[in-house]
Design a protein around this motif. Structure first.
Motif, PDB file in Angstrom:
ATOM      1  N   THR A 121      70.089  21.494 -41.356  1.00  0.00           N
ATOM      2  CA  THR A 121      69.967  22.542 -40.343  1.00  0.00           C
ATOM      3  C   THR A 121      70.910  22.212 -39.198  1.00  0.00           C
ATOM      4  O   THR A 121      71.386  21.070 -39.072  1.00  0.00           O
ATOM      5  N   LEU A 123      70.908  28.373 -33.115  1.00  0.00           N
ATOM      6  CA  LEU A 123      70.040  27.907 -34.191  1.00  0.00           C
ATOM      7  C   LEU A 123      69.645  26.450 -33.954  1.00  0.00           C
ATOM      8  O   LEU A 123      68.490  26.066 -34.174  1.00  0.00           O
ATOM      9  N   PRO A 157      66.413  32.642 -36.888  1.00  0.00           N
ATOM     10  CA  PRO A 157      67.561  33.387 -37.414  1.00  0.00           C
ATOM     11  C   PRO A 157      67.480  34.891 -37.192  1.00  0.00           C
ATOM     12  O   PRO A 157      68.508  35.537 -36.908  1.00  0.00           O
ATOM     13  N   GLN A 185      71.204  27.948 -43.347  1.00  0.00           N
ATOM     14  CA  GLN A 185      71.638  28.286 -41.984  1.00  0.00           C
ATOM     15  C   GLN A 185      73.152  28.487 -41.877  1.00  0.00           C
ATOM     16  O   GLN A 185      73.716  28.404 -40.793  1.00  0.00           O
ATOM     17  N   GLN A 238      70.752  32.307 -45.138  1.00  0.00           N
ATOM     18  CA  GLN A 238      71.826  32.360 -44.151  1.00  0.00           C
ATOM     19  C   GLN A 238      71.623  33.491 -43.135  1.00  0.00           C
ATOM     20  O   GLN A 238      70.682  34.279 -43.237  1.00  0.00           O
TER      21      GLN A 238
END
Length: 342
Positions: free
Chosen positions: A142, A171, A177, A244, A317
């Motif tokens: 991450t 993030l 997200p 991510q 994503q």
């Protein structure tokens, strides 16, 4: 018959043919290099064959080139490729022809990749990558991990551009997200201040990021997945995760005032069709923007596993919102310039 009369007759015979040839010819402008060569083979050559037309190719440096042609009433390109933020900004400026969605099928596309006058063609991702000699398979998963210099010590690198990096910073700071937009610039730059002392290199080109990986000059990097996988294939000790990742679209537009508008629209529609987009993985590791490409049978499960837009990878994503960057990109880049130079 005199030579003059013969020449005139020849010219009259040639004129309709040349006009017909012009009517069946369009010009596409892309980013050049190996990337455009791949798209030429995957997309534009098949489109030309499908429509029975000639497609010439040229290179673009981006939105400024399109703007210059449109404002000078000297449009040379029928279809051109731009980044998603350039598409959003150009649409706001009225630089493109509206797309006819009776011709262009947008049903397989993420709404963030479609505007009134642009549509995504493919996606690349800015992903977390790491040196496997240092971290093995257990690199950061991450952006919070990437920011964690105690758990993951090492030389780091990020892109020298706010697009993608501001999303990463938020993030890393714990923003969900699905809550990224509108971007909180104050919070993003505060997060970046925390990691800035640990960034060894702010890379400015995809080639540079790949070289950093290949040479082992950095241990962790945020880089484009195509560059990372290319470095892997050339023996670099590197691995990465799509988790991510920031999905960024390249999109297609028809510049306002382009000749052969109807044929241009048909060519653009063919270029983003599921069947044509399914050709992309054979030539480049950037994923089709049309999700229906994965239903054509052309993309095997093994190939899909390495593509950023496959259903399994895409769901982990974040899609970069070009509309936000089109509206606020100038402000973000002004703040970035001050941040990077302070």
């Amino acid at each position: 018959m005199s030579w003059g009369a013969m020449a005139l007759a020849g010219a009259l015979l040639w004129l309709p043919l040349s006009q017909a040839q012009a009517e069946d010819t369009i010009t596409f402008a892309g980013w050049g290099g190996n990337y455009q060569e791949a798209l030429s083979k995957a997309v534009w050559q098949p489109v030309a064959k499908q429509l029975g037309i000639t497609i010439k190719e040229d290179n673009t440096n981006g939105l400024a080139d399109v703007r210059a042609q449109v404002l000078a009433n000297a449009v040379q390109w029928n279809v051109t490729e731009l980044t998603i933020d350039g598409c959003a900004q150009g649409e706001a400026e009225g630089l493109f022809e509206p797309l006819d969605f009776n011709v262009v099928d947008k049903s397989g596309f993420d709404p963030a990749g479609v505007g009134k006058s642009f549509i995504a063609q493919n996606y690349y991702s800015n992903v977390i990558a790491w040196n496997t000699d240092k971290f093995g398979k257990d690199g950061p998963k991450t952006w919070a991990d990437f920011w964690n210099v105690e758990k993951f010590p090492g030389r780091r690198s990020l892109r020298n551009d706010p697009a993608e990096v501001l999303e990463q910073a938020l993030l890393a700071d714990g923003v969900a997200p699905d809550k990224l937009y509108p971007l909180d610039l104050d919070r993003a730059f505060k997060s970046l201040e925390k990691i800035k002392p640990y960034i060894s290199v702010w890379w400015s080109s995809g080639a540079q990021s790949a070289q950093l990986l290949t040479d082992g000059e950095v241990d962790l990097i945020g880089a484009w997945n195509g560059r990372v996988s290319a470095a892997q294939s050339q023996g670099a000790k590197v691995d990465f995760t799509f988790n991510q990742g920031i999905l960024i679209a390249d999109c297609l537009v028809i510049p306002r005032g382009a000749p052969n508008k109807d044929l241009s629209m048909k060519a653009l529609a063919a270029a983003v069709s599921a069947d044509i987009e399914a050709n992309l993985p054979a030539y480049i590791d950037y994923g089709p923007a049309n999700a229906k490409a994965y239903d054509t049978g052309k993309i095997t499960p093994d190939v899909a596993a390495r593509l950023n837009t496959s259903p399994e990878n895409a769901k982990t994503q974040v899609v970069l919102h070009g509309d936000w960057w089109g509206q606020h990109g100038a402000e973000a880049r002004e703040r970035w310039s001050a941040f990077i130079n302070e």
